[in-house]
Design a protein around this motif. Structure first.
Motif, short mmCIF file in Angstrom:
data_model
loop_
_atom_site.label_atom_id
_atom_site.label_comp_id
_atom_site.label_asym_id
_atom_site.label_seq_id
_atom_site.Cartn_x
_atom_site.Cartn_y
_atom_site.Cartn_z
N THR A 1 52.78 59.02 -62.82
CA THR A 1 51.26 59.27 -62.47
C THR A 1 51.07 59.33 -61.00
O THR A 1 51.52 58.47 -60.14
N PHE A 2 50.41 60.45 -60.40
CA PHE A 2 50.21 60.51 -59.01
C PHE A 2 51.32 60.76 -58.26
O PHE A 2 51.11 61.05 -56.97
N ALA B 1 49.67 68.50 -63.78
CA ALA B 1 48.55 69.18 -62.59
C ALA B 1 48.75 70.62 -62.21
O ALA B 1 49.75 71.03 -62.58
N ALA B 2 48.05 71.17 -61.48
CA ALA B 2 48.23 72.60 -61.01
C ALA B 2 49.42 72.66 -60.18
O ALA B 2 49.82 71.72 -59.39
N GLN B 3 49.98 73.83 -60.27
CA GLN B 3 51.23 74.16 -59.45
C GLN B 3 50.77 73.87 -57.95
O GLN B 3 49.77 74.29 -57.43
N GLY B 4 51.44 73.29 -56.99
CA GLY B 4 51.36 73.23 -55.95
C GLY B 4 50.61 72.00 -55.43
O GLY B 4 50.57 71.61 -54.29
N ASP B 5 50.10 71.45 -56.40
CA ASP B 5 49.26 70.06 -56.10
C ASP B 5 50.29 69.02 -55.87
O ASP B 5 51.01 68.80 -56.62
N PRO B 6 50.28 68.41 -54.42
CA PRO B 6 51.27 67.05 -54.57
C PRO B 6 50.63 65.79 -55.32
O PRO B 6 51.92 65.18 -55.85
N ILE B 7 49.62 65.84 -55.98
CA ILE B 7 49.34 64.76 -57.04
C ILE B 7 49.35 65.41 -58.42
O ILE B 7 48.73 66.09 -58.81
N GLY C 1 47.13 64.99 -65.98
CA GLY C 1 47.06 65.47 -67.26
C GLY C 1 47.14 64.94 -68.48
O GLY C 1 47.83 63.91 -68.55
N PRO C 2 46.68 65.43 -69.79
CA PRO C 2 46.80 64.62 -71.07
C PRO C 2 48.36 64.54 -71.21
O PRO C 2 49.31 65.30 -70.84
N VAL C 3 48.83 63.46 -71.66
CA VAL C 3 50.12 63.16 -71.76
C VAL C 3 51.02 64.07 -72.80
O VAL C 3 52.08 64.51 -72.68
N ALA C 4 50.03 64.26 -73.91
CA ALA C 4 50.76 65.24 -74.77
C ALA C 4 51.21 66.72 -74.29
O ALA C 4 52.18 67.52 -74.63
N CYS D 1 41.74 62.11 -64.32
CA CYS D 1 43.13 61.72 -64.93
C CYS D 1 43.19 61.16 -66.12
O CYS D 1 43.00 59.81 -66.68
N ARG D 2 43.32 62.06 -67.12
CA ARG D 2 43.32 62.03 -68.65
C ARG D 2 44.44 60.79 -69.00
O ARG D 2 44.46 59.78 -69.78
#
Length: 313
Positions: free
Chosen positions: A78-79, A107-113, A117-120, A206-207
């Motif tokens: 995570t993160f 997370a969105a493409q290109g986001d370093p974090i 998102g939902p684990v499933a 942060c689900r």
């Protein structure tokens, strides 16, 4: 707290006296790619390049050998992202003859974090990536190595998305298998009636964080009926100094013939790895190599390893 103060005082003295093992990396590493056993420097090097694979990973022309027939897929926490999480494991595994792959999820493409998102949903992204790796390499199965959420999330893939038929091993580093109390904050929040309102806000960003709390409906469902599935070998590695997955024993799995649980300090009392450093710790990395290739075990090194910043020597 007293134990930590004593360790802080004793470690430099032992180091100066030359009484510590000087092994800087696990035995047997070939050394083609530089291996960074210091999580902090690897994280800084990779954080702003989430689209770039860590050194040694994602060579799509790699073909598994008879010695290492299963490609290794690295699953960040995570993160974190594929690049900042794996500047130790990816090059080390490549240097030891493995085909190694890493990806981003949650997370969105290109986001370093990543990994929020939902684990499933993230497990579905893992399923797609594993299929891509198997198609590219011609292998029948992969081995999965995950850090934090990356150690727990693949269990959803194994249990619900057909991953057990495509996975030989799951190795987790401080995996959130049984959730976290966040150093008791979740229990305090329950007692004063603030946990649910706080989670409602946290869930928007942060689900996966909410789903990794002790007692979450997600974990209750994932762990119902047993935390492992037949046909997969599990190795769960934890550290007593984990400040994120608390209590640290929640990173272990219930005893079973296909489960190996490892607490780093049972192997080396000098290892003070925390939740982050465990993903780069040379002692934990040796455990990973041994879990992936149990027929050729390597001796476990023992040296001073500090939280976040890694080996002292």
């Amino acid at each position: 707290m007293r134990t930590k103060r004593v360790r802080a005082a004793v470690v430099p003295v032992l180091a100066a006296a030359g009484l510590l093992a000087a092994a800087g990396q696990p035995a047997g590493a070939a050394g083609g790619y530089p291996v960074d056993y210091h999580f902090a420097t690897g994280f800084v090097a990779g954080f702003f390049g989430p689209g770039q694979a860590p050194p040694g990973a994602n060579d799509w022309s790699c073909r598994p050998t008879a010695a290492h027939p299963d490609p290794v897929v690295l699953v960040h926490g995570t993160f974190e992202n594929q690049n900042d999480n794996w500047h130790a494991a990816a090059p080390l595994l490549a240097d030891n003859g493995y085909c190694v792959y890493a990806f981003n999820y949650g997370a969105a493409q290109g986001d370093p974090i990543q990994g929020t998102g939902p684990v499933a949903v993230s497990a579905g992204q893992l399923a797609s990536f594993v299929d891509r790796v198997l198609a590219a390499t011609g292998a029948a199965e992969v081995d999965l190595v995950g850090h934090s959420q990356g150690g727990m999330m693949p269990r959803y893939y194994l249990k619900y998305l057909g991953g057990a038929a495509k996975t030989a091993r799951l190795v987790s580093l401080a995996g959130s298998h049984n959730g976290t109390t966040i150093d008791g904050i979740t229990e305090l929040g329950r007692q004063i009636g603030l946990l649910e309102p706080a989670n409602a806000v946290l869930d928007l960003a942060c689900r996966a964080c909410v789903e990794q709390e002790v007692g979450s409906p997600f974990l209750a469902d994932l762990n119902a009926g047993g935390e492992t599935v037949p046909g997969v070998e599990y190795t769960a590695i934890t550290t007593r100094f984990d400040e994120v997955v608390t209590p640290y024993t929640n990173a272990l799995l219930p005893a079973a013939p296909n489960v190996t649980d490892i607490t780093l300090q049972d192997q080396c009392a000098l290892d003070a790895s925390d939740h982050l450093e465990i993903a780069a710790d040379p002692i934990a990395m040796t455990d990973v190599l041994n879990a992936l290739d149990p027929a050729h075990p390597r001796p476990i090194p023992c040296q001073v390893v500090l939280p976040v910043t890694g080996p002292l020597l």
